[in-house]
Design an enzyme around this catalytic site. Structure first.
Site, PDB file in Angstrom:
ATOM      1  CB  CYS A 132      65.582 127.990  10.225  1.00 23.91           C
ATOM      2  SG  CYS A 132      64.327 127.951   9.017  1.00 23.91           S
ATOM      3  CB  CYS A 185      67.845 124.037  13.684  1.00 29.42           C
ATOM      4  SG  CYS A 185      69.441 123.582  13.118  1.00 29.42           S
ATOM      5  CB  CYS A 212      72.407 120.760  12.421  1.00 29.06           C
ATOM      6  SG  CYS A 212      73.035 120.859  10.884  1.00 29.06           S
TER       7      CYS A 212
END
Length: 140
Positions: free
Chosen positions: A11, A85, A89
């Site tokens: 996150c 997020c 990523c």
């Protein structure tokens, strides 16, 4: 996946959702799963309301600290679970990616964090059933 699957929870601040998810997975799956958590922009400390909410169910995350998301952490994980997020990523072929839509506990009191904690537990239980069932022969 290897004999022992690995999961990375990500996150933004690695201070609430991902910390609770990692703690639930470690608590419920024990040593059957390798657990990591990280944040794209880690906070200074784990959210005190998340610490308190997890303590209410007998899980102590008070010694945890937010960690920065690294490419190596993603590369070393079989499953990467993102929680708000965005596109930060890294994506690697052969990895399984899940995106859990969860409210952000940042700035919330423990009353608001409890339902998030409980929803995370349900999601983690489902993940365990898929990647590390207690009786693997039952899913073969």
């Amino acid at each position: 996946m290897a004999d022992k699957p690995s999961v990375l929870f990500v996150c933004v601040h690695n201070a609430g959702r991902s910390q609770m998810a990692a703690a639930w997975l470690a608590h419920l799956a024990g040593d059957r799963v390798e657990v990591r958590s990280a944040g794209s922009d880690p906070g200074d400390q784990v959210n005190p309301a998340a610490v308190r909410a997890m303590a209410e169910v007998g899980i102590d995350i008070s010694a945890e600290a937010p960690k920065i998301l690294t490419i190596d952490a993603v590369r070393a994980s079989d499953v990467c679970v993102t929680m708000g997020c965005g596109d930060t990523c890294p994506i690697f072929p052969g990895k399984r990616y899940l995106d859990w839509k969860l409210d952000d506990p940042a700035g919330q009191g423990v009353e608001a964090v409890r339902p998030i904690r409980d929803e995370i537990r349900t999601l983690v239980e489902g993940l365990i059933a898929e990647i590390a069932p207690t009786n693997p022969e039952a899913t073969a």
